[in-house]
Design an enzyme around this catalytic site. Structure first.
Site, mmCIF file in Angstrom:
data_model
loop_
_atom_site.group_PDB
_atom_site.id
_atom_site.type_symbol
_atom_site.label_atom_id
_atom_site.label_comp_id
_atom_site.label_asym_id
_atom_site.label_seq_id
_atom_site.Cartn_x
_atom_site.Cartn_y
_atom_site.Cartn_z
ATOM 1 N N ASN A 117 -8.426 -3.430 12.952
ATOM 2 C CA ASN A 117 -8.276 -4.878 12.741
ATOM 3 C C ASN A 117 -9.537 -5.600 13.212
ATOM 4 O OD1 ASN A 117 -5.207 -3.985 14.039
ATOM 5 N ND2 ASN A 117 -5.423 -4.562 11.912
ATOM 6 N N ARG B 154 0.834 -1.201 0.000
ATOM 7 C CA ARG B 154 0.000 0.000 0.000
ATOM 8 C C ARG B 154 0.870 1.253 0.000
ATOM 9 N NH1 ARG B 154 -1.927 -0.028 5.489
ATOM 10 N NH2 ARG B 154 -3.659 -1.400 4.936
ATOM 11 N N ASN C 15 -6.501 2.296 7.444
ATOM 12 C CA ASN C 15 -6.218 2.469 8.865
ATOM 13 C C ASN C 15 -5.760 1.121 9.407
ATOM 14 O OD1 ASN C 15 -6.107 2.699 11.604
ATOM 15 N ND2 ASN C 15 -8.096 3.718 11.809
ATOM 16 N N ASP C 16 -4.458 0.969 9.487
ATOM 17 C CA ASP C 16 -3.835 -0.286 9.918
ATOM 18 C C ASP C 16 -4.387 -0.815 11.233
ATOM 19 O OD1 ASP C 16 -1.964 -1.164 8.132
ATOM 20 O OD2 ASP C 16 -0.437 0.240 8.826
ATOM 21 N N CYS C 17 -4.895 0.090 12.042
ATOM 22 C CA CYS C 17 -5.316 -0.301 13.394
ATOM 23 C C CYS C 17 -6.755 -0.794 13.434
ATOM 24 C CB CYS C 17 -5.161 0.865 14.358
ATOM 25 S SG CYS C 17 -3.469 1.438 14.460
#
Lengths: 580, 580
Positions: B487, B361, B483-485
């Protein structure tokens, strides 16, 4: 060069200078909580696993070496600070002595008429390190000083702690209650354990954030909080969490005082982690802090530790005409063997404790040294070791102490490994007479349902060697034998490739005379086990194989002058008088 | 707080104090050799891969921060040493200025009438860092001093270098010839590359062993060799190899002198590694050292670098009424975008460069910022990125710059990833008009024989989103979106488990409105590509899917006041006005 001496009566190594070329370390702890401590109080602690549950941040290959994770400072008004453990301040001391004893370490130092005695030990049955600090004013003037004790927390997983900064600079969390600082990083999310550092006296101030404590360009040798006498009194969120406890002390001439610090590991049931939202349950810490809140309790803990070691070392005693031999056999070797049992070389100043876990071969060998002292634990260890053996008789070369599972990245193929299992089992039975261990149901590769009696594991060990012979009839070496560096089937050409595991784990040609010797010794022991169990036919078969191996060793294993060391992957001879 | 200012004319950020709260760093290099350098000259260099081919040892999370890997010392007889880069000695300077420019960094400092100017840059087309050091005696007295420049070598693989001590304390090897120190650890065994540090003047002495250089308890702020003026002149075998070059300088009042140091990476053909047994072939080093043996050559190198950057930054220029906006767009953003292209966040002071490699990404997004400056390299990057896509349209989330292969430990399942490939390809074509990229044969998961035109990769990206919709018709989020967080399908409970990859990479319920928005934008772009290629039927299909996604986003993706952020794994709403 002599940096100290051994005190036989006290069973202590006494180091008389902090300026040893390398840190001289002691290993504290005997069950679940372990501390490494050097002759300047450097080192780290962990609970059961040196990689995953490390309490203190320690920087390997640091410059200067051996700074951290424990820091002690004395600061009198108008004078430069000093450390009663020499590091980290490195101020010259008027007196210095470090005594590494059986499970404890003591520092006795003095500067400007202020004497300090620091005692470190891990009490029997507790998951903590106790630090007793005594000060005595030997001058003829009143002494007013700030004493600060500090540790830097590791965020539990030491590999992540030293690499994943975009994460770990944001997750540090602490709690402060009275004279205790709790390290609770990730406790809210998914840990049920915390660390704590507390003292049995009211504190003048505290620090939980390293950058605040040290100041800009600060280092542990000269922290801002020590220089200025001003603690941060600040609750860290992220950054580098630490625990600094400042105590204001006044001593009249001749007066002395003491403090007891506890650096511990606490754990809670998963469903009872919190006292109230965000506030961790501190039962373990409170109990331990209370237990070690007096000098009398410290003395009792040390006495219990001494008794523990006296018992262990009393089991076998040599009296010879050589005091040094007696000392070596009666004290130092046995002590080292117990340390090796606890750590199995997975954590030291050179093994960083971050990867390899425990060695199969190492653990088997180490057992020979401690089986007479801790037979029950030796039995447990043998079963753990045997459980990482594969069904074909080969074994994982390493396994992790916490999970007890074999390491896939190194795998199998070190062809001396299987026979060591016979060696340690034999030693265990010879010591204890406990033949029942041979019946113990033991899995292969930890696979549930694969359990077989331990005897079956030994059988497959012996068969593995018997069925893996090379062109000369000597055992195939695989990736290596006891000499880890004899990687005769490994041809690593690319940087980053392992010298040990690049190449086939089973080469068809390279042979080890060392393993042949092992087969003669341990094959013979196995045959005796068979005889005892009435397996006479199997015993005879193994005895025959052993006899043949003796002949083979005297044949292609002997060059007329030397025992050959090995044959390489091309059939070439290694370690013969014919070699250049 | 203001620590400096931007000089628009020179395109330099000028830092006026070494006491910045965090190191302020510049990134040097534009092709294969990269240097990180802070405002106190801390940092490290690497050749192509920050993990595997690192030249300088750098300690992350160090105390004090930012000590190493470059060290400079000035020592006049009878005076305390100082560093013309402030660190590592930390002596107060009479003048300090650091200028981070386009691909170079300059220090201008002064102490006790001695002025120093240090210029660092990585020349275009070379695999080295050039360091030019000028001294000028501004006092009215003769100045006699020892100038020492030093680096500490990393043993190439920085992970091994910082963990495997039982090995790496035994393998360090160096060679010294004239005024050049060569680092050749593992060169004999399996490397064809070496590092070197040399200077264009005779040296008074050298150090290659860190412990000798520093002395007992020594640290880089106060090395024994500097204190005593005595170099070790010792060839290191094992230990911590370094390169310290000592120069004796005498300057009359008003006089000035200069030295050029080169810190470089050299490589040889595998079959021509040695000049004679044990002596490495030094052709590369000799050529580069010769090339940069004069100040004129340094000036020429800097001029070439300036031209390179002027060309790059001249491609797009904004003239607005806002000088700050102009500066941001014309200089700083474009410079940063090129740095990000080179490093793709795999190496910095917070990304340790030891693990993750480059993000799929990230790399797609970064390309949007530099495609107009380096279209050929952008094209190459797009093909590299697309080559780690899987056949089902999903992709590895990260890949390694050296091998260009996807990282298995993180794997796939970040469901925004595939659409970014459309984004960067569209940007490339929009910038260059080079439609031929769509025909470029590009493998899936780097599998030989799996090549398909890049257009097919974009098709699978779009189809992946189209065919992975959740209960509301919004795209499934998988492990996370941009937004990697977030999850939503990951339920990590055990310490050490990844928050990002624990749990299914494909949850059947959790949906991302962010990916819906991406689909509207990049799906639309993809449809336009189809139209251009005459794939009208496919274009219409995609346009229909996009139109439907617009409606879905306005439906379950809109709560009446806000765009919803997501739906979680239980169908619960995330980021709505209805949330607490």
């Amino acid at each position: 060069m002599q940096y100290g001496y051994f005190d036989d009566r006290k069973k202590e190594y006494v180091i008389e200078t902090p300026a040893t070329p390398l840190p001289w370390i002691n290993y504290l702890g005997s069950q679940e909580f372990f501390s490494l401590i050097s002759n300047t109080a450097g080192g780290y602690c962990f609970y059961r696993d040196a990689k995953l549950q490390r309490l203190l941040r320690y920087r390997y290959n640091n410059v200067p070496a051996d700074i951290g994770g424990r820091f002690f400072y004395v600061k009198e008004a108008g004078k430069a600070p000093w450390s009663p453990t020499f590091h980290p301040v490195d101020a010259e001391l008027d007196a210095y002595r470090c005594r590494h004893g059986m499970g404890y370490t003591v520092f006795e130092t003095e500067k400007d008429g202020l004497a300090a005695k620091l005692t470190f030990f891990v009490p029997i049955g507790e998951t903590c390190e106790v630090q007793q600090i005594l000060f005595r004013n030997r001058s003829d003037q009143e002494k007013i000083f700030r004493f600060t004790a500090a540790v830097e927390w590791c965020l539990w997983n030491t590999v992540d702690d030293s690499t994943n900064f975009q994460r770990n600079l944001n997750i540090g969390e602490v709690e402060v209650e009275g004279s205790v600082i709790y390290h609770k990083t990730e406790y809210r999310e998914r840990r049920d354990h915390y660390a704590y550092y507390g003292v049995n006296a009211p504190i003048a101030g505290f620090d939980t954030d390293r950058d605040t404590f040290l100041g800009t360009f600060g280092h542990f040798g000269n922290p801002q909080a020590i220089r200025t006498g001003k603690t941060g009194d600040f609750i860290a969120h992220g950054g580098a969490p630490m625990a600094g406890l400042g105590l204001d002390v006044t001593l009249e001439p001749g007066e002395e005082t003491s403090f007891v610090f506890v650096l511990g590991y606490g754990q809670n049931p998963r469903d009872r982690k919190f006292l109230s939202p965000g506030v961790i349950r501190k039962d373990t810490a409170n109990r331990v802090l209370e237990k070690f809140s007096t000098d009398a309790a410290v003395e009792a803990g040390l006495a219990e530790l001494a008794e523990y070691w006296n018992d262990l070392l009393g089991i076998y005693t040599l009296e010879s005409s050589d005091a040094k031999l007696d000392r070596m056999v009666n004290i130092w070797h046995q002590y080292q063997c117990m340390v090796t049992f606890n750590m199995s070389r997975s954590a030291s100043y050179f093994e960083s404790g971050t990867g390899r876990g425990m060695g199969f071969r190492d653990s088997c060998q180490d057992l020979l040294g401690f089986v007479h002292m801790a037979p029950e634990r030796a039995r447990e260890r043998i079963i753990d070791i045997a459980s990482v053996q594969w069904a074909d008789g080969s074994t994982y070369h390493q396994y992790q102490p916490l999970t007890k599972r074999g390491n896939n990245d190194v795998g199998s193929g070190f062809n001396d490994d299987p026979l060591w299992l016979v060696a340690c089992t034999w030693a265990y039975i010879a010591e204890t007479g406990d033949w029942s261990i041979l019946d113990h149901p033991t899995p292969f590769d930890n696979g549930p349902g694969s359990e077989a009696p331990l005897m079956e594991h030994l059988r497959r060990s012996v068969n593995y060697t018997k069925t893996h012979l090379g062109p000369h009839g000597l055992p195939l070496i695989g990736r290596a034998d006891w000499n880890d560096c004899l990687n005769l089937n490994c041809f690593s050409e690319e940087p980053g490739e392992s010298f040990q595991t690049t190449g086939p784990s089973e080469g068809p040609v390279a042979e080890s005379v060392f393993i042949a010797g092992m087969f003669v010794l341990y094959g013979g022991q196995y045959a005796k086990l068979c005889r005892h169990l009435g397996l006479n036919e199997e015993a005879a078969e193994v005895e025959e194989a052993v006899a043949k191996m003796v002949e083979t060793t005297k044949g292609p294993g002997w060059d007329g002058q030397w025992f050959v060391r090995a044959y390489d992957a091309f059939g070439g001879i290694v370690g013969s008088n014919s070699c250049d």
